[in-house]
Design a protein around this motif. Structure first.
Motif: not given
Length: 67
Positions: A22-37
């Protein structure tokens, strides 16, 4: 932590759509978490087949049957 980053708008829109954020922050955090995983998994796959101490499926089943 606050950080200013210039992110291409189209890429950010795609990230929000793919992550259903819903927010840009949530999208960025999710993308970073998935990338790191994914990177962690990639690092682990380098070690696949390098351990000769692991049990075979048959050995594991026999061990489980023994109790």
């Amino acid at each position: 932590m606050k950080t200013s980053v210039d992110i291409p708008e189209r890429e950010l829109e795609d990230a929000m759509r793919f992550t259903k954020a819903r927010t840009k922050r949530d999208a960025i955090v999710t993308a970073i978490v998935e990338f790191n995983a994914r990177r962690r998994v990639a690092e682990l796959t380098r070690f696949a087949g390098t351990c000769d101490q692991l049990l075979t499926v048959a050995q594991l089943q026999a061990h489980r049957q023994q109790g």
